[in-house]
Design an enzyme around this catalytic site. Structure first.
Site, PDB file in Angstrom:
ATOM      1  N   ASP A  39       0.824  -1.226   0.000  1.00  0.00           N
ATOM      2  CA  ASP A  39       0.000   0.000   0.000  1.00  0.00           C
ATOM      3  C   ASP A  39       0.851   1.266   0.000  1.00  0.00           C
ATOM      4  O   ASP A  39       0.600   2.194  -0.778  1.00  0.00           O
ATOM      5  CB  ASP A  39      -1.045   0.002   1.133  1.00  0.00           C
ATOM      6  CG  ASP A  39      -0.508  -0.184   2.535  1.00  0.00           C
ATOM      7  OD1 ASP A  39       0.715  -0.412   2.694  1.00  0.00           O
ATOM      8  OD2 ASP A  39      -1.316  -0.095   3.485  1.00  0.00           O
ATOM      9  N   SER A 131      -5.701  -5.291  12.225  1.00  0.00           N
ATOM     10  CA  SER A 131      -6.120  -3.889  12.117  1.00  0.00           C
ATOM     11  C   SER A 131      -7.046  -3.422  13.234  1.00  0.00           C
ATOM     12  O   SER A 131      -8.026  -2.726  12.995  1.00  0.00           O
ATOM     13  CB  SER A 131      -6.801  -3.626  10.768  1.00  0.00           C
ATOM     14  OG  SER A 131      -5.864  -3.701   9.753  1.00  0.00           O
ATOM     15  N   ASP A 177      -5.483  -0.761   5.391  1.00  0.00           N
ATOM     16  CA  ASP A 177      -6.318  -1.195   6.506  1.00  0.00           C
ATOM     17  C   ASP A 177      -7.555  -0.315   6.626  1.00  0.00           C
ATOM     18  O   ASP A 177      -8.680  -0.798   6.793  1.00  0.00           O
ATOM     19  CB  ASP A 177      -5.532  -1.127   7.827  1.00  0.00           C
ATOM     20  CG  ASP A 177      -4.248  -1.923   7.775  1.00  0.00           C
ATOM     21  OD1 ASP A 177      -4.090  -2.739   6.848  1.00  0.00           O
ATOM     22  OD2 ASP A 177      -3.403  -1.718   8.660  1.00  0.00           O
TER      23      ASP A 177
HETATM   24  C1  GLA Z   1       0.103  -2.771   8.356  1.00  0.00           C
HETATM   25  C2  GLA Z   1      -0.076  -1.359   7.823  1.00  0.00           C
HETATM   26  C3  GLA Z   1      -0.662  -1.394   6.412  1.00  0.00           C
HETATM   27  C4  GLA Z   1       0.140  -2.314   5.504  1.00  0.00           C
HETATM   28  C5  GLA Z   1       0.382  -3.662   6.163  1.00  0.00           C
HETATM   29  C6  GLA Z   1       1.327  -4.548   5.387  1.00  0.00           C
HETATM   30  O1  GLA Z   1      -1.137  -3.395   8.531  1.00  0.00           O
HETATM   31  O2  GLA Z   1      -0.946  -0.640   8.666  1.00  0.00           O
HETATM   32  O3  GLA Z   1      -0.730  -0.079   5.904  1.00  0.00           O
HETATM   33  O4  GLA Z   1       1.344  -1.698   5.107  1.00  0.00           O
HETATM   34  O5  GLA Z   1       0.912  -3.537   7.475  1.00  0.00           O
HETATM   35  O6  GLA Z   1       0.729  -4.950   4.198  1.00  0.00           O
END
Ligand code: GLA
Length: 365
Positions: A39, A131, A177
């Site tokens: 991302d 998340s 997320d």
């Molecule tokens: C965490 C970060 C996301 C993403 C993932 C890895 O969840 O918050 O933004 O970078 O790691 O894919």
């Protein structure tokens, strides 16, 4: 699941404030099927919302203050919407969300909102890469908007939630997320282009399931490593003369010093990008064997090129995948350094996965 959690929040609100809330909102957690650490490289990702999440019961106040109670997060807080925020625990996310949403939604940060009482309760395992922080921020945002009689589109909500983490909690996360939490659809994978935030929803085949296995390894200290990965990717993009690694090609990887950290990080990004669209195609054909191979290749890339896996996680993924004998696979999901594994497989194999993992298993949707 979300209805029960909302009812629970409403009951807790009533015993806290002595009256029913004006309303209750919910935001889910998310699991990423494939497309890890893409991302913030302007790439394409494939997350989906899960059943567990965060509920917030709310009532407007007339004094411009936000008064928050988070029973499962151990505490309460009270602040003015414009109050400065410091890094720290869950309060930094709540305050950050109020500030960042206020800056984006006319009427929220100013006199248009009289403040709110918020009772927060969540059932996501924290530090598991599912998340919980994006879920908290989006749920708080929805509650503040509803308390103020205001609305915002999911992208505004997601951008405010990302800014809350970036600017108030010290994590340089991307926007996957927050977008999955704010705009995902239950039972669907979301192909999200993180450059322009366009997305499409892809249903899971009817006989597939997505399972979550918590490794039990808490990734609480991973924020510094996460921020370092982001800086390494930006350095690699700079060496290649592209604005983001999304624009690098396999052929260009040879321009980076052989075996260097930058070359390995860029190799993960470039190969993982191809895996996302291969996974979308596998979903459309209901090709579980292909999906399993994609997940296993993703796990190997996280371990070998991106250095965010751990030997215990590699072993757990291998044990689950071996037990599935071609009917899907397991891989680390989220930022890494511990947390949960995602398993894509056929329905009915939950007990087999739990036995192979020696751990409890959650069903994602
Ligand atoms: C965490 C970060 C996301 C993403 C993932 C890895 O969840 O918050 O933004 O970078 O790691 O894919």
């Amino acid at each position: 699941m979300s209805a029960a959690l909302k009812a629970h929040a409403a009951r807790r609100f009533a015993s806290w404030r002595g009256q029913a809330p004006a309303g209750t909102v919910f935001a889910p957690g998310r699991v990423n099927l494939i497309g890890e650490h893409l991302d913030y490289n302007d790439g394409v990702v494939l997350p989906m919302p899960i059943r567990e999440g965060t509920a917030v019961a709310f009532a407007p106040r007339g004094d411009g203050r936000v008064v928050v109670r988070a029973d499962d997060l151990d505490g309460a807080d009270e602040f003015a919407l414009a109050a400065p925020t410091g890094e720290g625990d869950w309060r930094a996310y709540v305050r950050g969300m109020a500030v960042e949403l206020g800056a984006r939604v006319p009427g929220l940060g100013g006199a248009g909102l009289g403040g709110a009482d918020l009772l927060i309760i969540g059932n996501l395992p924290r530090g598991a890469g599912l998340s919980s922080s994006a879920s908290l921020c989006v749920a708080v945002g929805r509650a503040l908007l509803a308390a103020g009689g205001l609305e915002a589109d999911p992208v505004t909500l997601a951008r405010a939630a990302q800014a809350a983490e970036n600017n108030h909690a010290g994590v340089a996360c991307g926007i996957m997320d927050q977008m999955a939490v704010a705009a995902g659809r239950a039972g669907h994978a979301m192909r999200l282009d993180c450059r322009d935030l366009s997305f499409t929803h892809h249903p899971l085949p009817a006989d597939w399931t997505v399972l979550l296995v918590d490794s039990g390894i808490n990734r609480a200290l991973a924020d510094g490593e996460f921020n370092r990965r982001r800086a390494e990717c930006e350095a690699a993009a700079g060496l290649l003369g592209v604005s983001a690694l999304r624009d690098a090609s396999v052929a260009r990887l040879a321009a980076l010093p052989a075996g260097s950290t930058q070359q390995r990080r860029a190799t993960h990004v470039v190969t993982e990008l191809a895996r996302v669209d291969a996974a979308v195609a596998a979903l459309a054909r209901a090709d579980l064997a292909a999906m399993g191979a994609i997940l296993s290749a993703g796990q190997a890339s996280l371990a070998r090129d991106f250095d965010v896996s751990l030997p215990a996680i590699d072993a757990l993924a291998a044990a689950i995948t071996a037990r599935l004998s071609g009917a899907g696979a397991a891989r680390l999901t989220g930022a890494g350094f511990g947390g949960a594994l995602v398993v894509v497989t056929r329905r009915g194999l939950q007990d087999a996965v739990a036995a192979a993992a020696g751990r409890d298993v959650l069903t994602a949707f």
